[in-house]
Motif scaffolding. Structure first.
Motif, PDB file in Angstrom:
ATOM      1  N   ALA A 240      -7.486   9.258  13.818  1.00  0.00           N
ATOM      2  CA  ALA A 240      -8.706   9.394  12.893  1.00  0.00           C
ATOM      3  C   ALA A 240      -8.353  10.321  11.594  1.00  0.00           C
ATOM      4  CB  ALA A 240      -9.869  10.070  13.635  1.00  0.00           C
ATOM      5  N   GLY A 241      -7.636  11.456  12.283  1.00  0.00           N
ATOM      6  CA  GLY A 241      -6.910  12.334  11.066  1.00  0.00           C
ATOM      7  C   GLY A 241      -6.173  11.815  10.106  1.00  0.00           C
ATOM      8  N   LEU A 242      -5.215  10.783  10.528  1.00  0.00           N
ATOM      9  CA  LEU A 242      -4.169   9.946   9.802  1.00  0.00           C
ATOM     10  C   LEU A 242      -4.982   9.215   8.724  1.00  0.00           C
ATOM     11  CD1 LEU A 242      -1.785   8.726  12.232  1.00  0.00           C
ATOM     12  CD2 LEU A 242      -1.455  10.733  10.333  1.00  0.00           C
ATOM     13  N   GLN A 243      -6.276   8.704   9.116  1.00  0.00           N
ATOM     14  CA  GLN A 243      -7.254   7.792   8.065  1.00  0.00           C
ATOM     15  C   GLN A 243      -8.225   8.888   7.402  1.00  0.00           C
ATOM     16  OE1 GLN A 243      -8.321   3.872  10.190  1.00  0.00           O
ATOM     17  NE2 GLN A 243      -7.640   5.293  11.942  1.00  0.00           N
ATOM     18  N   GLY A 244      -8.097  10.348   7.433  1.00  0.00           N
ATOM     19  CA  GLY A 244      -9.074  11.053   6.883  1.00  0.00           C
ATOM     20  C   GLY A 244     -10.520  10.794   7.450  1.00  0.00           C
ATOM     21  N   LYS A 245     -10.960  10.346   8.719  1.00  0.00           N
ATOM     22  CA  LYS A 245     -11.795  10.319   9.369  1.00  0.00           C
ATOM     23  C   LYS A 245     -12.081  11.671  10.041  1.00  0.00           C
ATOM     24  CE  LYS A 245     -11.912   5.417   9.457  1.00  0.00           C
ATOM     25  NZ  LYS A 245     -11.967   4.095  10.348  1.00  0.00           N
ATOM     26  N   ASN A 408      -0.143   4.430   6.057  1.00  0.00           N
ATOM     27  CA  ASN A 408      -1.725   4.614   6.005  1.00  0.00           C
ATOM     28  C   ASN A 408      -2.321   5.635   6.218  1.00  0.00           C
ATOM     29  OD1 ASN A 408      -2.026   1.649   6.384  1.00  0.00           O
ATOM     30  ND2 ASN A 408      -0.709   1.951   8.084  1.00  0.00           N
ATOM     31  N   ASN A 409      -1.482   6.909   6.097  1.00  0.00           N
ATOM     32  CA  ASN A 409      -1.758   8.370   6.178  1.00  0.00           C
ATOM     33  C   ASN A 409      -2.659   8.573   4.971  1.00  0.00           C
ATOM     34  OD1 ASN A 409      -2.298  10.947   6.742  1.00  0.00           O
ATOM     35  ND2 ASN A 409      -0.304  11.242   7.746  1.00  0.00           N
ATOM     36  N   ASN A 410      -3.819   9.136   4.876  1.00  0.00           N
ATOM     37  CA  ASN A 410      -4.720   9.751   3.666  1.00  0.00           C
ATOM     38  C   ASN A 410      -4.088  10.971   3.091  1.00  0.00           C
ATOM     39  OD1 ASN A 410      -6.277   7.486   3.921  1.00  0.00           O
ATOM     40  ND2 ASN A 410      -8.298   8.721   3.932  1.00  0.00           N
ATOM     41  N   GLU A 411      -3.313  11.793   4.067  1.00  0.00           N
ATOM     42  CA  GLU A 411      -2.707  12.973   3.363  1.00  0.00           C
ATOM     43  C   GLU A 411      -1.572  12.885   2.820  1.00  0.00           C
ATOM     44  OE1 GLU A 411      -3.911  16.272   3.775  1.00  0.00           O
ATOM     45  OE2 GLU A 411      -5.584  14.905   3.944  1.00  0.00           O
ATOM     46  N   ILE A 412      -0.774  11.674   3.179  1.00  0.00           N
ATOM     47  CA  ILE A 412       0.301  11.330   2.202  1.00  0.00           C
ATOM     48  C   ILE A 412      -0.135  10.489   1.205  1.00  0.00           C
ATOM     49  CG2 ILE A 412       2.451   9.607   2.229  1.00  0.00           C
ATOM     50  CD1 ILE A 412       2.963  10.473   5.585  1.00  0.00           C
ATOM     51  N   LEU A 413      -1.017   9.503   1.070  1.00  0.00           N
ATOM     52  CA  LEU A 413      -1.399   8.839   0.169  1.00  0.00           C
ATOM     53  C   LEU A 413      -1.983   9.939  -1.214  1.00  0.00           C
ATOM     54  CD1 LEU A 413      -3.348   5.752   1.873  1.00  0.00           C
ATOM     55  CD2 LEU A 413      -0.978   5.810   1.148  1.00  0.00           C
ATOM     56  N   TRP A 414      -2.768  10.670  -0.743  1.00  0.00           N
ATOM     57  CA  TRP A 414      -3.351  11.520  -2.095  1.00  0.00           C
ATOM     58  C   TRP A 414      -2.295  12.192  -2.809  1.00  0.00           C
ATOM     59  CZ3 TRP A 414      -2.780  16.633  -3.136  1.00  0.00           C
ATOM     60  CH2 TRP A 414      -2.546  17.443  -2.293  1.00  0.00           C
ATOM     61  N   GLN A 415      -1.120  12.469  -1.936  1.00  0.00           N
ATOM     62  CA  GLN A 415      -0.209  13.355  -2.521  1.00  0.00           C
ATOM     63  C   GLN A 415       0.648  12.183  -3.419  1.00  0.00           C
ATOM     64  OE1 GLN A 415       2.030  16.433  -0.276  1.00  0.00           O
ATOM     65  NE2 GLN A 415       0.635  15.465   1.559  1.00  0.00           N
ATOM     66  N   ILE A 443      -9.378   9.521  -2.470  1.00  0.00           N
ATOM     67  CA  ILE A 443      -9.134   9.562  -1.144  1.00  0.00           C
ATOM     68  C   ILE A 443      -9.413  11.341  -0.525  1.00  0.00           C
ATOM     69  CG2 ILE A 443      -6.790   9.703   0.239  1.00  0.00           C
ATOM     70  CD1 ILE A 443      -5.465   7.770  -1.691  1.00  0.00           C
ATOM     71  N   ILE A 444      -9.216  11.974  -1.428  1.00  0.00           N
ATOM     72  CA  ILE A 444      -9.472  13.459  -1.058  1.00  0.00           C
ATOM     73  C   ILE A 444     -11.130  13.671  -0.773  1.00  0.00           C
ATOM     74  CG2 ILE A 444      -9.769  15.690  -1.800  1.00  0.00           C
ATOM     75  CD1 ILE A 444      -7.402  15.282  -3.506  1.00  0.00           C
ATOM     76  N   GLU A 445     -11.879  12.965  -1.469  1.00  0.00           N
ATOM     77  CA  GLU A 445     -13.228  13.056  -1.272  1.00  0.00           C
ATOM     78  C   GLU A 445     -13.814  12.109  -0.221  1.00  0.00           C
ATOM     79  OE1 GLU A 445     -15.478  12.820  -4.845  1.00  0.00           O
ATOM     80  OE2 GLU A 445     -14.657  14.765  -5.663  1.00  0.00           O
ATOM     81  N   GLU A 446     -13.194  11.136  -0.019  1.00  0.00           N
ATOM     82  CA  GLU A 446     -13.260  10.248   1.618  1.00  0.00           C
ATOM     83  C   GLU A 446     -13.068  11.046   2.345  1.00  0.00           C
ATOM     84  OE1 GLU A 446     -11.764   6.128   3.615  1.00  0.00           O
ATOM     85  OE2 GLU A 446     -11.129   6.574   1.692  1.00  0.00           O
ATOM     86  N   SER A 447     -12.026  11.586   2.502  1.00  0.00           N
ATOM     87  CA  SER A 447     -11.779  12.453   3.714  1.00  0.00           C
ATOM     88  C   SER A 447     -12.615  13.768   3.719  1.00  0.00           C
ATOM     89  CB  SER A 447     -10.203  12.887   3.545  1.00  0.00           C
ATOM     90  OG  SER A 447      -9.457  11.957   3.653  1.00  0.00           O
ATOM     91  N   ARG A 448     -12.954  14.565   2.488  1.00  0.00           N
ATOM     92  CA  ARG A 448     -13.550  15.757   2.585  1.00  0.00           C
ATOM     93  C   ARG A 448     -14.883  15.360   3.091  1.00  0.00           C
ATOM     94  NH1 ARG A 448     -14.671  19.123  -2.723  1.00  0.00           N
ATOM     95  NH2 ARG A 448     -15.004  20.881  -2.064  1.00  0.00           N
TER      96      ARG A 448
END
Length: 928
Positions: A240-245, A408-415, A443-448
């Motif tokens: 879930a963390g990888l996907q920003g959930k 597939n990692n949101n933290e990588i994708l936004w960067q 991506i940031i706001e989806e996770s946030r």
């Protein structure tokens, strides 16, 4: 025949407890405890069995002894005592060899392999498991009559070993072999393990959907079988963390922690705390992450045999030198890759790009052996950072596209999108750069938006505010004022907006009972410690002894506050109502303007890395100016101004107030000539500046020209404008009076202040000195329209959520109403006035999230809050407050406060006496 002789021995020796009877009895007791997971008791009885069995000589049951030794080994492994487990497994191997028990030998070597793996000695583990397989192959015929799950368990152990070593192809192959055998035998426990392993492997090779499916199947079967689900929920949290959930991640992580505590498997508890730290680190909450790592370290110190867990902790603490050799010796390719990434990040921070590339290439090679796609994406991101640092724009774009295609990692994708945007700017392609920044922000706001706690939202945005900043710069360069304003709104105060616009848990809220119990116990302990601290100041007269006692209590208090803070995080994520919060979207320009009257101008600031932008919003127009003074210079001026004003140093403060007027107000002067009120929306350090005390070229304070109000953001202003608040006559006032509490002196002027203010209301509810307690506030706050609290306020810079208002302590409370406790009040007040010191000071994150007393009261339901920015003088404050309430009878709060300050100016010319008070908030009924 052997058992017949044992019976004969028993008959000949009479009714006394013979070794055989003792052995049988102790084995049965051991089994009873073992089957109930009471492993310490089981070990004790099993050892008694072995001692008794050894006395039987020729009549020993070696097969049973070996089985008992394996159970003892299992019990020791459960607690992480791997050397003891290996000792008893070696005894099992000896017994099985003497008894020529091939099936027992296979099981013992298999168990020995698993213990070695758990201890972090992967080479040994694989050797033992392969030996078990070899024994099985030599006795292939016998396998036709035994359970296939014995072989399947060996494959399962090998799969776990290959997974730890980063050999994902081998791990997948051996997992499939184990799964096939377990499936044929219908052995559910084995199926649960293989589904979990499939999930872990699929995660690392980038098949997220398949990983989700496998882990969910493992969880479902484990829960149905009543088995531990610690590792399953840790993997759910990681996925879930990888996907920003992050809501899902926090919830799964909480389930893992709770389950680990329940089953009491020490290595799993350690790993659950490490993963908790990882998750909070990902969210930017380094304090909570450090606390979880600290707890994992404490447990690890008590059990030093888990080499891999120790190394994992050291990796997170950047203690890298001692673990590199271990990773290489054991062939831990994934762990080695992570180590190289750590070293590369440190080199990139120091702009040592050549060294960083060398480490990144090593990391990528390590990950490719798996192949570990997630690791390869992380090393690819590192290369992208190097290209960006070297201004290699075209290479950066190509590298960003590559990483975007595999991660597939949101933290990588936004960067990736962020660095691609920077590269596009260098290539003078602004439209492509804006597209990249918008993708990153999405991506940031989806996770946030998936983070349910307001504090974590503020922490999460800290290292991401640069994305918003660069997009704002581009939009302003092209003259797009409207979108630049709205982007600044998306960046600032989102947690606060979501909090006041969402549905927080109501009175019927009932989270996990065990967590509630822990919270109550910790709360009681905190209250007790606060009372101890209070008593220590008065009961001990020896100064040296007093210092020693106070220091000891404060240390324990700090540790308890840390523990309480962790529990609050767990309690929030365990509450399902938080997952259903209504998330409020930032408003449109039209909705912002509809909340502004024609006589008001809103001045909204944004501090970028080098510049400061100012939007001037009117009910029918939008303007913007770029301030000429660099942001760094403004920061220093505001900091110095605050210091001089707090110490009533008018000589040094006045020039700065004039200079800041020139910097911050002067450029907007052409746009605000025809308005009566200014609403200031600060950013960053500007939250701590009393704008109304700035001095213009004619030596007039800004509040002499305009009625002054403050807001956290335009979004909050728009949201609060929807609230209907009519000032009525229900007044609650509380004053500390002439009562000294601990190191806090009495405030005798507050009694006079409150008596004079309350005379303006028909039926006020009042409390003075010892009656002025937290309990009194909670018991009487319901239904009150106006709340006036005249007491000390304290801002805790190290732990802002433990900032407090001071009341008299009683049996129920310690007298310190903290930010956390204020959030728990259910207010209906139109206005809360905090006639106290430092009540408006806040901890400000880079995302402009505020944590302080003012924000806490707004979050608790107050429509408007009047607070102070620094310690105030007793008598002048009382006079200002009396004047404020006199005007409040006919004027909105911001007008009433400005008029009161103008009156005070005639008697007290220095801003020290009247400038600290600001009015924050306001609704449509008291429209600006």
């Amino acid at each position: 025949m052997k058992y017949l002789l044992i019976i004969l021995v028993v008959l000949l020796t009479g009714s006394c407890a013979t070794p055989s009877i003792i052995a049988t009895r102790e084995q049965q007791k051991g089994d009873a405890h073992f089957n109930s997971n009471r492993y310490n008791e089981a070990i004790e009885h099993y050892i008694n069995y072995l001692d008794a069995s050894a006395q039987l000589g020729l009549y020993r049951n070696l097969t049973m002894e070996a089985e008992v030794c394996r159970k003892i080994a299992h019990a020791y492994s459960f607690h992480g005592s791997y050397s003891a487990a290996e000792e008893y497994l070696q005894r099992a191997i000896t017994a099985d060899s003497l008894d020529n028990n091939q099936m027992g030998l296979i099981q013992s070597y298999s168990d020995m392999g698993k213990v070695s793996l758990a201890a972090g000695r992967f080479g040994e583990g694989i050797n033992h498991l392969n030996h078990a397989l070899l024994l099985g192959a030599e006795n292939e015929e016998s396998f036709k009559s035994i359970k296939r799950e014995s072989v399947a368990n060996i494959y399962l152990g090998l799969a776990q070993a290959h997974l730890s070593l980063g050999r994902f192809t081998d791990a997948l192959n051996t997992t499939e072999k184990a799964h096939l055998l377990f499936n044929r035998t219908g052995y559910d426990e084995g199926m649960i393990e293989t589904f979990l392993l499939f999930g872990i492997i699929y995660t690392d090779i980038g098949f997220v959907n398949q990983a989700d499916e496998m882990i969910d199947r493992s969880v479902g079967m484990a829960e149905q079988a009543g088995m531990s689900t610690v590792r399953q929920y840790l993997m759910k949290a990681e996925l879930a963390g990888l996907q920003g959930k992050f809501s899902d991640a926090l919830a799964a992580n909480e389930s893992a922690l709770a389950e680990a505590s329940r089953v009491r498997i020490i290595p799993q508890i350690i790993w659950a705390n490490i993963r908790s730290g990882d998750l909070y680190m990902m969210l930017g909450d380094t304090k909570n992450a450090a606390l979880f790592y600290k707890e994992a370290g404490r447990l690890s110190d008590e059990n030093r045999e888990a080499l891999f867990l120790d190394a994992a902790l050291n990796l997170r603490k950047n203690e890298l030198d001692g673990i590199e050799g271990y990773f290489q010796t054991e062939g831990l390719t994934t762990a080695s890759g992570l180590l190289y990434l750590k070293r590369a990040d440190l080199e990139i921070e120091n702009e040592e790009y050549a060294a960083a590339v060398s480490y990144l290439q090593k990391a990528d090679s390590s990950f490719m052996e798996g192949p570990n796609v997630e690791g390869m994406a992380r090393s690819g991101l590192g290369i992208l950072k190097v290209y960006s640092g070297r201004n290699l724009s075209e290479s950066a774009v190509d590298q960003a596209n590559h990483v975007l295609s595999i991660s597939n990692n949101n933290e990588i994708l936004w960067q990736c999108w962020f660095y691609k945007g920077m590269a596009m700017e260098m290539l003078q392609q602004p439209d492509s750069a804006k597209h990249a920044y918008r993708e990153a922000i999405g991506i940031i706001e989806e996770s946030r938006g998936n983070i349910t706690t307001e504090r974590l939202r503020g922490r999460y945005i800290n290292d991401k505010i640069k994305v918003y900043d660069r997009l704002i710069n581009l939009l302003i360069e092209e003259g797009n004022l409207q979108e630049s304003l709205l982007i600044s709104e998306r960046a600032r105060a989102r947690a606060f907006l979501d909090m006041i616009g969402g549905k927080l848990p109501g009175p019927g809220f009932s989270p996990a009972k065990e967590l509630v119990g822990e919270e109550q116990e910790l709360s009681i302990r905190l209250t007790h410690l606060q009372k101890q601290l209070y008593n220590a100041y008065f009961s001990e007269h020896d100064y040296t002894r007093k210092l020693e006692i106070v220091r000891s209590i404060k240390d324990e208090l700090t540790d308890t506050q840390d523990e309480y803070q962790l529990l609050l995080s767990r309690l929030r994520t365990a509450n399902p109502e938080y997952f259903n919060m209504v998330k409020t979207d930032p408003p449109t320009l039209q909705s912002i303007q509809s909340a502004i009257s024609s006589s008001t101008a809103v001045m909204q600031y944004w501090i970028s890395k080098e510049k400061i932008y100012l939007w001037i919003i009117r009910h029918n127009k939008l303007d913007m100016v770029v301030l000429e003074t660099p942001s760094g210079e403004i920061y220093e001026k505001v900091r110095q101004t605050g210091r001089y004003l707090k110490f009533n140093n008018t000589r040094l403060g006045t020039p700065l107030l004039k200079s800041l007027y020139h910097d911050l107000i002067g450029p907007a002067q052409p746009y605000i000539t025809d308005v009566a009120s200014l609403c200031i929306i600060p950013h960053g350090i500007l939250h701590n500046l009393p704008f109304h005390a700035l001095i213009d070229l004619e030596n007039r304070y800004l509040m002499e020209e305009y009625y002054m109000a403050y807001m956290p953001s335009s979004s909050v202003m728009t949201e609060m404008a929807r609230e209907k608040c009519k000032q009525r006559d229900n007044f609650l006032g509380m004053a500390l009076g002439d009562k000294m509490i601990g190191n806090f002196s009495g405030l005798p002027g507050t009694t006079w202040e409150l008596n004079n203010i309350s005379s303006q209301f028909s039926d006020p509810v009042l409390a003075f000195e010892t009656v002025s307690t937290e309990s009194f506030l909670r018991d009487n706050v319901s239904g009150k329209d106006i709340l006036h609290l005249a007491t000390h306020g304290f801002f805790n810079e190290a732990r802002p959520r433990y900032s407090f208002l001071l009341f008299s302590p009683d049996e129920a409370d310690d007298g310190q109403l903290t930010v956390n406790e204020i959030f728990g009040l259910e207010l209906e007040a139109c206005i809360v006035t905090l006639s106290a010191c430092e009540t408006g000071v806040s901890d400000i994150s880079k995302g402009d999230e505020l944590t302080g007393l003012s924000r806490a009261f707004l979050g608790a339901g107050a429509n408007t809050v009047s607070v102070s920015l620094w310690s105030v003088a007793d008598r002048p404050t009382a006079e200002l407050m009396i004047s404020f309430y006199k005007h409040l009878a006919i004027d909105p709060p911001h007008v009433a406060m400005t008029k009161a300050q103008r009156e005070m100016l005639e008697k007290y010319p220095g801003p020290f006496y009247w400038a600290p008070f600001v009015v924050i908030g306001g609704s449509a009924d008291i429209q600006l």
